[in-house]
Design an enzyme around this catalytic site. Structure first.
Site, PDB file in Angstrom:
ATOM      1  N   ALA A   1       0.842  -1.198   0.000  1.00 35.32           N
ATOM      2  CA  ALA A   1       0.000   0.000   0.000  1.00 35.32           C
ATOM      3  C   ALA A   1       0.879   1.250   0.000  1.00 35.32           C
ATOM      4  O   ALA A   1       2.079   1.183   0.285  1.00 35.32           O
ATOM      5  CB  ALA A   1      -0.911   0.001   1.228  1.00 35.32           C
ATOM      6  N   LYS A   2       0.247   2.352  -0.319  1.00 30.95           N
ATOM      7  CA  LYS A   2       0.920   3.647  -0.369  1.00 30.95           C
ATOM      8  C   LYS A   2       1.740   3.920   0.891  1.00 30.95           C
ATOM      9  O   LYS A   2       2.860   4.406   0.825  1.00 30.95           O
ATOM     10  CB  LYS A   2      -0.179   4.714  -0.464  1.00 30.95           C
ATOM     11  CG  LYS A   2      -0.019   5.705  -1.582  1.00 30.95           C
ATOM     12  CD  LYS A   2      -1.158   6.744  -1.470  1.00 30.95           C
ATOM     13  CE  LYS A   2      -0.793   8.030  -2.188  1.00 30.95           C
ATOM     14  NZ  LYS A   2      -0.942   7.927  -3.632  1.00 30.95           N
TER      15      LYS A   2
END
Ligand code: GLU
Ligand code: ZN
Length: 306
Positions: free
Chosen positions: A240-241
């Protein structure tokens, strides 16, 4: 020689997991001397954009992943999906479904619901009486359209995962906002584009039995599957980011060249890459699908920090 493809949804920058899948798909195709296509799966018109599409194509080009022919967009191919839906409808194989997500969840967990897998459609609208249908139609909530599925387990063999089996239930063919469903669009497009091998991330492996079933129903040629194990963040969760430098742009900002990123991704796919930086074209002869690890690849933390 089976035409290969990469079919991203243009809803944001590609992350290292997507780039690794793209590299794998490209290598599978090029190692067989096959064409490699790119298709933009932009059915989600809220999140998909031309800007994201351009950025993704640039990312692929920067890595050296070239493709053949024009990039096709699913948003421009509704007529093909509707033709397939019309064919199934003509054969009596579809029905409108008025259920909300909540109703589906509740019906699926009702005491007498049989052991259907999570998220499977319990068949509520399959045999509605004319009166019940009229009542639901009057609610003005537009229906989705579902396939009269086999309600049977279908298995496909996967080049990386082995046998993959899943229940094929009454899959959605057209969503209630009028947009053709992903499973249908993929099957129609892969056949129309002559794709013979689908290489994509392992989170879609469980969709392949449905897609195989739909292809056979529509009398379309079937494809070979190779689902590439997922990429996880250092915490073992889906990438994820928040994990850090997960996009190519961020990697470059952190001081790594595109060629260095290719080298890292290629090593994670089991290739011998002594070079610090490499181009995909130099890897074709070294690619061996048998050497791709069958488990997820957990990114080392140092890769995600400058
Ligand atoms: N568009 C899908 C995704 O980005 C991939 C679909 C496919 O490869 O079949 O997750
Ligand atoms: Zn329903």
């Amino acid at each position: 020689m089976a035409v290969g493809r990469f079919a991203p949804s243009p809803t944001g920058p590609l992350h290292l997991g997507n780039l690794r899948t793209a590299l794998a798909a490209w290598l599978f195709a090029r190692a067989e001397g096959s064409a490699f296509l790119v298709r933009m799966e932009d059915l989600d018109r809220v999140q998909a954009s031309r800007d994201h599409e351009r950025a993704q194509l640039r990312e692929l080009a920067d890595l050296g992943l070239d493709h053949d022919g024009e990039v096709v967009r699913q948003s421009e191919r509704f007529d093909r999906y509707e033709a397939a839906i019309a064919e199934l409808t003509r054969r009596g194989m579809t029905y409108p479904c008025y259920c909300t997500r909540r109703e589906i969840r509740e019906a699926a967990t009702a005491p007498h619901a049989d052991a259907a897998p999570e998220g499977a459609y319990p068949g509520t609208c399959r045999e509605l009486s004319a009166a019940a249908r009229a009542e639901r139609e009057a609610s003005e909530r537009p229906p989705a359209l579902r396939l009269r599925g086999p309600d049977a387990v279908v298995g496909v063999s996967d080049e990386l995962l082995g046998d993959v089996a899943a229940l094929v239930d009454d899959v959605v063919l057209r969503r209630n906002d009028g947009v053709p469903a992903y499973n249908l669009a993929v099957v129609v497009d892969d056949a129309a584009q002559g794709v013979g091998q689908v290489v994509r991330a392992a989170d879609l492996a469980s969709s392949s039995p449905r897609q195989r079933f739909l292809a056979e129903l529509l009398d379309l040629p079937t494809v070979r599957y190779a689902h590439v194990p997922l990429v996880l963040g250092p915490d073992g969760q889906r990438l994820a980011k928040r994990d850090g430098a997960v996009t190519l742009e961020e990697q470059v900002a952190a001081g790594r060249s595109a060629g260095e990123v290719v080298a890292i991704l290629a090593r994670s796919l089991g290739l011998d890459v002594p070079e610090a930086s490499v181009r995909p074209a130099d890897l074709v002869a070294r690619f061996d699908p048998a050497r791709i690890a069958r488990d997820p690849w957990t990114l080392p933390p140092e890769l995600l920090t400058p």
